[in-house]
Design a protein around this motif. Structure first.
Motif, short mmCIF file in Angstrom:
data_model
loop_
_atom_site.label_atom_id
_atom_site.label_comp_id
_atom_site.label_asym_id
_atom_site.label_seq_id
_atom_site.Cartn_x
_atom_site.Cartn_y
_atom_site.Cartn_z
N GLN A 381 -31.95 -34.32 -18.05
CA GLN A 381 -30.97 -34.19 -17.07
C GLN A 381 -29.87 -33.19 -17.66
O GLN A 381 -29.39 -32.48 -16.97
N TYR A 384 -31.30 -29.63 -17.85
CA TYR A 384 -31.32 -29.08 -16.54
C TYR A 384 -29.83 -28.97 -15.93
O TYR A 384 -29.84 -27.83 -15.34
N ARG A 385 -28.97 -29.87 -16.08
CA ARG A 385 -27.71 -29.85 -15.26
C ARG A 385 -27.17 -28.54 -15.73
O ARG A 385 -26.35 -27.66 -14.87
N GLY A 386 -27.17 -28.38 -17.01
CA GLY A 386 -26.36 -27.14 -17.49
C GLY A 386 -27.07 -26.01 -17.64
O GLY A 386 -26.35 -24.83 -18.04
#
Lengths: 396, 396, 396, 396
Positions: A381, A384-386
């Motif tokens: 996560q 992926y977020r960044g």
């Protein structure tokens, strides 16, 4: 049969809705001009995906294995020598095929987990003053170990040795997912299938022949009819096939190429890389290691994950299927029981991938491994977020 | 692309709705037990359709042509002699394949329009005291001429000659549409594909090997990997394939067998016969003749119709496609331009067939032939009315 | 349009593959006996899902809102009094419909987040000595707040008051997902739609009328034609409809009932409960609270999650759609901006749900909430691992 | 269930492959911007098909009957007077709906088989000095009798009488198949459904409201919620619906409009006319007569064919279904047993139509009528051959 969860096998991949619809076609007359409107754009699309301007593209109702056979039987004769490294199950099988077709294979045994030894290729080719070696085999992405090899380096080895051997590349699990440059790398035959980067069902062998490979077909003596590229070329010239083509799959291939080229190949590769990086972040968080020996050979389409000594990695795959309805890949050959594989190619989003990571975690905990629930998910996560995940990513 | 009208090519046929849905499947793990639940019933279904209890059934992602190659390469060695009659384009192509694989073909040239000359076979086999002939090839239904041959008679010829040669039968356009008796006729390799009687898309080669054919594989020297039946058998024993199978098509094949067996094979054959008889009634009403020389060789899956001297029969096919959006088959090889073909196999009703007959009539009148509009339709209607047409006929 | 990720809206739900195929039907004659083979089993299936033996089931090409109108217009007359509680957007809308149809609604304002106040109903009904109240409205599951009400308690209130009013229940987001007992609870009209527990597209209003409700239709004066249950019943008696039915959706409904009944209703409810418990475990791990005031009103089909004061909960929904391609539900009416909703009904697995939880986490972190990545996922994983998740769960 | 033969009912029609695929959609969030990308183009497409620039288009999950109710309930109040002619089953039903909604219907009884009596309308309207008549109802195409009426003449009647009544037109079986000019003819509410000219499944009521009709909604007192156009308009302004829309069907409608407009409305009408002319040629060749009294009222979407005195025309329909698996339409109401109907609208080719004609012939002969096999087919063939049939015709 339940089809709710995504699959995480290294192909066939999840199939995009629009490609399923493209394949699910009523019967048309495959000898009519209509068929040409599918055939020619599909071949042209594949050529672009191969990054080639000069390759002849042939598409057989077959599989990647049939593509290997197409490469060999159209260009070589019994008794010819070929050079190949064995560093995983798929390179092993191609070597086996060579032997069964009466070729003499000079095998470079290579540790499973490592890439092709271009330097060894160079030594051997340099030593082959008589040019007995007619072809060099290279598996771009070893699906069994999650290892990517450097095809450009193999080309450099050939060039450094001044050797005229043909270069055959198995790109079954790389083409259309990872960067592949047929012309720039001087690949003579590129082999792939419909069920990986093209995101279709299995059923097509897709091959590209360079002009040099086409030239070699003139003297090749291995028997061939079904896989004969000349029959195929003659058919294409008439909008047709030498036998009945798999029209729906061809239509799907045409659409698949449009999807890939509309998204942009570099974007497709970047998407695969991003998704793979998330999986690798999870593996790290779990305290596990990849089968792939070092970052430069990490595959962006499949990760083979080593489990601790004494643990049967195949149990994870069985358990995931039985308890959670999720499909991963088992270890094959030398690494059977030692690794399990997460396929992360084709039609996949960050969000879908997280569900695969979460499932692997539950399985490992269920089976007694010392893994913290949520740890791999959190690492992925975070990545992926960044890193530019976006809903638009999934043109698929 | 418009898909409104039925096709009248001799395969691929119109696809029943339920088979399209069976083929259009999301991805499953082809190494999971789920796949076995498709694979084994599909093979068992095919065996029943072949009327065999002992055949090994193999299914390749390929085409009927690949099935021919499977027969040859698994049982023969370069230099072996085979006996074959040439009475149409498809028997011609199989002979050509033999020659390209280094076999010595003893060819019995037979007029196109006639069936296999079992008596000539018997003479030749009787004369072959040294049993140099290893295999006899027989095309059950010549798709190019609409001619059915008597396979039981070929078996009798072999038996009368006391000859041990293998009997290979091309049943691509007969199996699952016309009576085929693998065991009773002593067929050693039966070859077919998914796109004819099985009413699916092209993409599968389907072959049955008798125990005697399996025995022959042990000494056969022709190179083979993709089409190797031993690799395939080994895979099947593990619910799997030696490479990636075409799962959706296999699922369709399984459903197709269920449909055929539920309808009852004899009913399926009777249905094909009835529909064919209607077409033949129309041909008679038009004052035209079939390419097939006599009623005992009339095919129940395709009719090749001779057009008057000086008329290019291919124009009918082009015109039908362009003006009416209907696909018929052109003449091939020796009969190119002399015949056009109406395919009447697979998923077809009397009502659909009438639309094909009506279209052929319009085309012939448009192109200046002296045909009366409605005449062929009326003859077919008359036949269908009186011969048990029923809505239930079309289990498909 | 991309369709890769599951949806997490509180209906329409994800559609099982087999139901999509059941709905995607070629045209049949809806006045032929074939249609009866869909219509009658579908109605019978719905009756079983309603746990009724005596209800008349009517199915309109419409939506749940049309079902509400069917209930009112077939049983009531302008000026009639009905009793209803307003504790969310959907109960509000049904009240609004009553008023627009000239009914006098006695409204019990109830905090959003609480269930129906059966005790207040009892007081009011007991006080209504003249039986002016003709019907009591009850929303079984408030989709806006994720609140389940106790319909058995409403029935007890009616009985305690000795009141003859009809009991109308909106079960749009409960029926086929949560326990619903039409006969046992004395429900007179049950209303639902195709797009929630039945896992189909929107397009059908599905209603069950008790014998008492059917009796009331005889004197009801509200105008109706499209929604007239007598016209519908007359049609059904002839295997038909008073107008053109949505045949494909009806076929889907028939299949859906078969799926639900094959899985077993109690198993379906248990599956929804398990999946919901995982979501609630995640909410707890995040340190957030549900809109639903207490565990006994927690809905097993949708969770409305309160976000901290000063934060716009709708941003989560927008962000999830834009960045991750995932659909959640926004807050409606009084709780707009204060909650976001995760729908967890219909065709869903633990594994799919984990991807929704993971996405919500990423969104909340992206938007600055103090949530730990992986925390909710880990809580849900822990719950799912220990609570009988199984691949077979997902008959869907 | 067998789906091989085309249907020849007057709707739902055969569905083009591409529209089936457009409707068969995974779930999307109907409150997301994605839905707006379907909704708005679909409404704009319908407006163009209506030949209107100013109409508000509303689309309900319902049927044509729901469209009638939308027209009435949004513009009229109980006790209002409407003028209507009864010349078939569908005009009869609309009248019945008016009465059940408390409207006072001034009925002009008209022989079944004739068109609307515009002259009688003019007399009545001229006599209505007080403008008690609030709306005039007109059935553009009586599906029961195959009779087309002259809507322009009805408009002229209103204008000649200087009467301000609204003009409501039932275009269910005409719009998108036969010329319809909402603006030019001054139609105030146009009503249709998804399952006729739009070639989709049943499930949508499609209505267009003129500005004058929108104005009338402000004072209309008939109760309405589900069919309320203001709620709908408010939803549309937010890319949404007041309840859950039938997203897949809406997507199909959008594609259908694109197909129709790409083909060109005039070409669509010409295609329907050509196909209808072929059917009428067949009827003539059979020596039978249409229910439609004269050529100027012949419908281009459905032909109701009178059978000889003493013969039950319904037997043809039953027999065609049972023996040949083909669906025709029965006679309804006054003409029950006297006519059978061939629907020839939507997705149909000349070739398909010929199979329907051939089937009708077989049935009539089977049932003892003095019809010559092939006679109708020949007449239709002759017409189709000479009148521009083309494969491209069938954009569908």
């Amino acid at each position: 049969m339940s089809f709710q969860n995504p699959v995480f096998i290294p192909g066939p991949t999840n199939i995009p809705e629009c490609l399923r619809k493209a394949c699910d076609m009523p019967t048309i007359d495959h000898r009519s001009p209509l068929f040409g409107q599918i055939l020619h754009p599909a071949r042209e699309g594949v050529r672009k995906v191969l990054k080639s301007t000069s390759a002849e593209v042939f598409i057989f109702p077959s599989s990647g294995t049939g593509g290997w056979e197409t490469a060999l039987s159209n260009t070589l004769s019994a008794g010819d020598t070929v050079l190949a490294a064995r560093n995983g199950m798929f390179s092993h099988r191609w070597i086996d095929m060579c032997q069964r077709h009466g070729l003499d294979v000079q095998i470079v045994e290579t540790p499973w987990g490592e890439g092709l030894p271009a330097d060894r290729y160079e030594e051997i080719l340099s030593a082959d003053k008589g040019h007995k070696i007619k072809a060099v085999l290279a598996t771009h992405n070893e699906t069994a170990t999650g290892v990517k090899s450097d095809i450009a380096a193999v080309r450099r080895a050939l060039d450094a040795a001044g050797h005229p051997a043909l270069l055959f590349v198995d790109g079954v699990s790389s083409i259309a997912s990872m960067d592949f440059r047929m012309d720039e790398w001087g690949v003579d035959v590129a082999v792939t299938g419909s069920q990986k980067g093209f995101m279709l069902s299995a059923g097509l062998a897709i091959v590209g022949f360079s002009p040099k490979a086409m030239e070699a077909t003139k003297t090749a003596q291995l028997p061939r009819t079904f896989f004969d590229v000349h029959d195929m070329a003659k058919g294409y010239a008439n909008n047709a096939y030498p036998y009945t083509p798999a029209v729906g799959l061809m239509n799907g291939l045409n659409e698949s190429c449009k999807m890939l080229l509309t998204e942009g190949l570099e974007n497709v590769f970047a998407r695969h890389h991003r998704i793979a990086e998330g999986v690798r972040a999870a593996v790290g968080a779990w305290g596990l290691e990849l089968c792939a020996a070092s970052p430069e050979v990490y595959s962006d389409t499949v990760s083979a994950i080593r489990t601790p000594e004494g643990f049967n990695a195949t149990d994870i795959v069985t358990h995931a299927a039985e308890k959670y309805g999720v499909a991963f890949g088992v270890g094959l050959g030398e690494v059977a029981g030692k690794v399990f594989r997460i396929g992360h190619l084709g039609s996949l989003t960050d969000v879908m991938t997280l569900s695969g990571i979460a499932t692997a975690e539950m399985c490992m905990v269920d089976l007694g491994l010392d893994i913290q629930l949520g740890s791999g998910v959190a690492a992925a996560q975070d990545y992926y977020r960044g890193n530019g995940a976006s809903a638009q990513q999934d043109a698929a």
